[in-house]
Write an enzyme that holds these catalytic residues in place. Sequence first.
Site, PDB file in Angstrom:
ATOM      1  N   HIS A 118       0.813  -1.222   0.000  1.00 26.26           N
ATOM      2  CA  HIS A 118       0.000   0.000   0.000  1.00 26.26           C
ATOM      3  C   HIS A 118       0.839   1.261   0.000  1.00 26.26           C
ATOM      4  O   HIS A 118       0.344   2.339   0.315  1.00 26.26           O
ATOM      5  CB  HIS A 118      -0.958  -0.015   1.206  1.00 26.26           C
ATOM      6  N   CYS A 133       6.215  21.789 -16.165  1.00 24.27           N
ATOM      7  CA  CYS A 133       6.302  22.821 -15.117  1.00 24.27           C
ATOM      8  C   CYS A 133       6.295  22.215 -13.715  1.00 24.27           C
ATOM      9  O   CYS A 133       6.655  22.875 -12.744  1.00 24.27           O
ATOM     10  CB  CYS A 133       5.130  23.802 -15.257  1.00 24.27           C
TER      11      CYS A 133
HETATM   12  C1  BV8 Z   1      -8.209  -2.414  -5.244  1.00 18.64           C
HETATM   13  C2  BV8 Z   1      -3.096   3.023   2.507  1.00 18.64           C
HETATM   14  C3  BV8 Z   1      -8.523  -2.847  -7.535  1.00 18.64           C
HETATM   15  C4  BV8 Z   1      -3.833   4.294   2.774  1.00 18.64           C
HETATM   16  C5  BV8 Z   1      -4.789   1.259   2.608  1.00 18.64           C
HETATM   17  C6  BV8 Z   1     -15.192  -0.938  -4.523  1.00 18.64           C
HETATM   18  C7  BV8 Z   1     -14.395  -0.246  -5.424  1.00 18.64           C
HETATM   19  C8  BV8 Z   1     -13.036  -0.464  -5.503  1.00 18.64           C
HETATM   20  C9  BV8 Z   1     -12.447  -1.375  -4.676  1.00 18.64           C
HETATM   21  C10 BV8 Z   1     -13.242  -2.037  -3.767  1.00 18.64           C
HETATM   22  C11 BV8 Z   1     -14.601  -1.853  -3.693  1.00 18.64           C
HETATM   23  N1  BV8 Z   1     -15.089  -2.656  -2.709  1.00 18.64           N
HETATM   24  C12 BV8 Z   1     -14.088  -3.353  -2.163  1.00 18.64           C
HETATM   25  C13 BV8 Z   1     -12.961  -2.989  -2.805  1.00 18.64           C
HETATM   26  C14 BV8 Z   1     -11.683  -3.460  -2.552  1.00 18.64           C
HETATM   27  C15 BV8 Z   1     -11.064  -2.518  -1.526  1.00 18.64           C
HETATM   28  C16 BV8 Z   1     -11.339  -3.116  -0.169  1.00 18.64           C
HETATM   29  O1  BV8 Z   1     -10.751  -4.106   0.175  1.00 18.64           O
HETATM   30  N2  BV8 Z   1     -12.278  -2.533   0.584  1.00 18.64           N
HETATM   31  C17 BV8 Z   1     -12.608  -3.128   1.871  1.00 18.64           C
HETATM   32  C18 BV8 Z   1     -12.740  -2.045   2.914  1.00 18.64           C
HETATM   33  C19 BV8 Z   1     -13.854  -3.944   1.712  1.00 18.64           C
HETATM   34  N3  BV8 Z   1      -9.655  -2.544  -1.829  1.00 18.64           N
HETATM   35  C20 BV8 Z   1      -9.144  -1.571  -2.582  1.00 18.64           C
HETATM   36  O2  BV8 Z   1      -9.743  -0.595  -2.954  1.00 18.64           O
HETATM   37  C21 BV8 Z   1      -7.703  -1.822  -2.972  1.00 18.64           C
HETATM   38  N4  BV8 Z   1      -7.554  -1.627  -4.375  1.00 18.64           N
HETATM   39  O3  BV8 Z   1      -8.988  -3.260  -4.944  1.00 18.64           O
HETATM   40  O4  BV8 Z   1      -7.872  -2.110  -6.547  1.00 18.64           O
HETATM   41  C22 BV8 Z   1      -9.671  -2.022  -7.988  1.00 18.64           C
HETATM   42  C23 BV8 Z   1      -9.434  -0.724  -8.389  1.00 18.64           C
HETATM   43  C24 BV8 Z   1     -10.505   0.033  -8.862  1.00 18.64           C
HETATM   44  C25 BV8 Z   1     -11.797  -0.520  -8.895  1.00 18.64           C
HETATM   45  C26 BV8 Z   1     -12.018  -1.829  -8.446  1.00 18.64           C
HETATM   46  C27 BV8 Z   1     -10.944  -2.570  -7.981  1.00 18.64           C
HETATM   47  C28 BV8 Z   1      -6.798  -0.835  -2.258  1.00 18.64           C
HETATM   48  C29 BV8 Z   1      -6.797  -1.129  -0.781  1.00 18.64           C
HETATM   49  C30 BV8 Z   1      -5.664  -0.330  -0.126  1.00 18.64           C
HETATM   50  C31 BV8 Z   1      -6.254   0.789   0.700  1.00 18.64           C
HETATM   51  N5  BV8 Z   1      -5.174   1.502   1.382  1.00 18.64           N
HETATM   52  N6  BV8 Z   1      -3.750   1.911   3.174  1.00 18.64           N
HETATM   53  C32 BV8 Z   1      -3.633   4.768   4.180  1.00 18.64           C
HETATM   54  O5  BV8 Z   1      -3.026   4.051   4.989  1.00 18.64           O
HETATM   55  O6  BV8 Z   1      -4.095   5.885   4.468  1.00 18.64           O
HETATM   56  S1  BV8 Z   1      -5.557   0.045   3.479  1.00 18.64           S
HETATM   57  C33 BV8 Z   1      -5.364   0.423   5.128  1.00 18.64           C
HETATM   58  O7  BV8 Z   1      -6.405  -0.229   5.799  1.00 18.64           O
HETATM   59  C34 BV8 Z   1      -4.130  -0.144   5.715  1.00 18.64           C
HETATM   60  O8  BV8 Z   1      -3.019  -0.059   4.875  1.00 18.64           O
HETATM   61  C35 BV8 Z   1      -4.517  -1.567   5.997  1.00 18.64           C
HETATM   62  O9  BV8 Z   1      -4.249  -2.385   4.912  1.00 18.64           O
HETATM   63  C36 BV8 Z   1      -5.986  -1.465   6.137  1.00 18.64           C
HETATM   64  C37 BV8 Z   1      -6.326  -1.650   7.590  1.00 18.64           C
HETATM   65  O10 BV8 Z   1      -6.281  -3.015   7.756  1.00 18.64           O
HETATM   66  P1  BV8 Z   1      -5.332  -3.679   8.860  1.00 18.64           P
HETATM   67  O11 BV8 Z   1      -3.922  -3.452   8.507  1.00 18.64           O
HETATM   68  O12 BV8 Z   1      -5.814  -5.060   8.969  1.00 18.64           O
HETATM   69  O13 BV8 Z   1      -5.578  -2.886  10.194  1.00 18.64           O
HETATM   70  P2  BV8 Z   1      -6.884  -2.905  11.049  1.00 18.64           P
HETATM   71  O14 BV8 Z   1      -6.846  -1.710  11.916  1.00 18.64           O
HETATM   72  O15 BV8 Z   1      -8.051  -3.151  10.149  1.00 18.64           O
HETATM   73  O16 BV8 Z   1      -6.757  -4.220  11.963  1.00 18.64           O
HETATM   74  C38 BV8 Z   1      -5.735  -4.296  12.912  1.00 18.64           C
HETATM   75  C39 BV8 Z   1      -5.718  -5.732  13.386  1.00 18.64           C
HETATM   76  O17 BV8 Z   1      -4.619  -5.887  14.268  1.00 18.64           O
HETATM   77  C40 BV8 Z   1      -6.967  -6.136  14.155  1.00 18.64           C
HETATM   78  O18 BV8 Z   1      -7.403  -7.406  13.739  1.00 18.64           O
HETATM   79  C41 BV8 Z   1      -6.474  -6.192  15.610  1.00 18.64           C
HETATM   80  O19 BV8 Z   1      -7.131  -7.202  16.346  1.00 18.64           O
HETATM   81  C42 BV8 Z   1      -5.035  -6.546  15.422  1.00 18.64           C
HETATM   82  N7  BV8 Z   1      -4.135  -6.094  16.477  1.00 18.64           N
HETATM   83  C43 BV8 Z   1      -4.245  -4.991  17.258  1.00 18.64           C
HETATM   84  N8  BV8 Z   1      -3.168  -4.905  18.086  1.00 18.64           N
HETATM   85  C44 BV8 Z   1      -2.375  -5.979  17.814  1.00 18.64           C
HETATM   86  C45 BV8 Z   1      -2.981  -6.730  16.790  1.00 18.64           C
HETATM   87  N9  BV8 Z   1      -2.433  -7.858  16.305  1.00 18.64           N
HETATM   88  C46 BV8 Z   1      -1.251  -8.251  16.828  1.00 18.64           C
HETATM   89  N10 BV8 Z   1      -0.604  -7.588  17.809  1.00 18.64           N
HETATM   90  C47 BV8 Z   1      -1.137  -6.450  18.319  1.00 18.64           C
HETATM   91  N11 BV8 Z   1      -0.499  -5.783  19.300  1.00 18.64           N
END
Ligand code: BV8
Length: 240
Positions: A118, A133
């Site tokens: 990402h 530019c």
């Molecule tokens: C794509 C950068 C192809 C930005 C991020 C409609 C249109 C288009 C696409 C979609 C759509 N519907 C769905 C999609 C796909 C979409 C998607 O997946 N949506 C989800 C929400 C359903 N994906 C995309 O759009 C991707 N591109 O598909 O392109 C495409 C293109 C055009 C048209 C169609 C398709 C792009 C996805 C990338 C987004 N960018 N980051 C920024 O950071 O600002 S994602 C961002 O959120 C993070 O990078 C990370 O990946 C994500 C968060 O997830 P996690 O890392 O899992 O973190 P989270 O907080 O959720 O969970 C933390 C976990 O840790 C928990 O489980 C917790 O219990 C645990 N934890 C906590 N403490 C600890 C721990 N574990 C261990 N130890 C600890 N101490």
Amino acid sequence: MLDTVRGWVREAHRIAVLTGAGMSAESGVPTFRDAQTGLWAHFNPQELATESAFRAHPQRVWDWYEHRRQMIAAVKPNAGHLALADFARQHPGRFTLITQNVDGLHQLAGNTDALALHGNIAEDRWLDAPRACCGADSLEPGHPPRCPVCGNLRRPAVVWFGEHLPAQALEDAERAARECDLMLVVGTSGEVYPAAGLAFTAHQSGARVVIVNPEPTPLDAVAEHRLSEPAAVCLPVLLA
Ligand code: BV8
């Protein structure tokens, strides 16, 4: 169970590790699911991290990233990041690190070849295709900075929702998921695709999948086991 998984780590020929925001939680970086703070408390990150949000409210989105950059600049890799970097050094060619995180902490810890699906929050790029530019060294300061001639905006060089992932990194990650015989999935809620799909790819290719996460996630469905522990506590023991 930890000893069993340690045995799987020892006997694995190829290990892939997929990390998410939970990997950096013990460094003090709030995860995506943590409540947003301050000015952004009532915004959903999935709505802010999009090109349309940036085009509609460039200052709001830019300042959110500036806030996150300042927070990340103040933290350092935790014991989990360091354990992964040590393991990679000791097992070259046997280990691939794939991260969804944009905080650069894996790279700072020493995994300079981490597959950053990402992007990196510390880098910027042009919002629209740069013209002659548009020079990164002659920016008009602002929130965001812009080209003083044509007004092209700078944007964070991260992958926003709805944007494609870097093709080479994704291809390398998918190959690692297919070829590994063990995948560790650490600190991810498994809700963002295509990154989360890598755990299914590994499972379908016959790999063992082990999750390190205190909470259950949809990826538990393909995991042989979930170590319900924080990453910074579990990984140093698991990879020792
Ligand atoms: C794509 C950068 C192809 C930005 C991020 C409609 C249109 C288009 C696409 C979609 C759509 N519907 C769905 C999609 C796909 C979409 C998607 O997946 N949506 C989800 C929400 C359903 N994906 C995309 O759009 C991707 N591109 O598909 O392109 C495409 C293109 C055009 C048209 C169609 C398709 C792009 C996805 C990338 C987004 N960018 N980051 C920024 O950071 O600002 S994602 C961002 O959120 C993070 O990078 C990370 O990946 C994500 C968060 O997830 P996690 O890392 O899992 O973190 P989270 O907080 O959720 O969970 C933390 C976990 O840790 C928990 O489980 C917790 O219990 C645990 N934890 C906590 N403490 C600890 C721990 N574990 C261990 N130890 C600890 N101490």
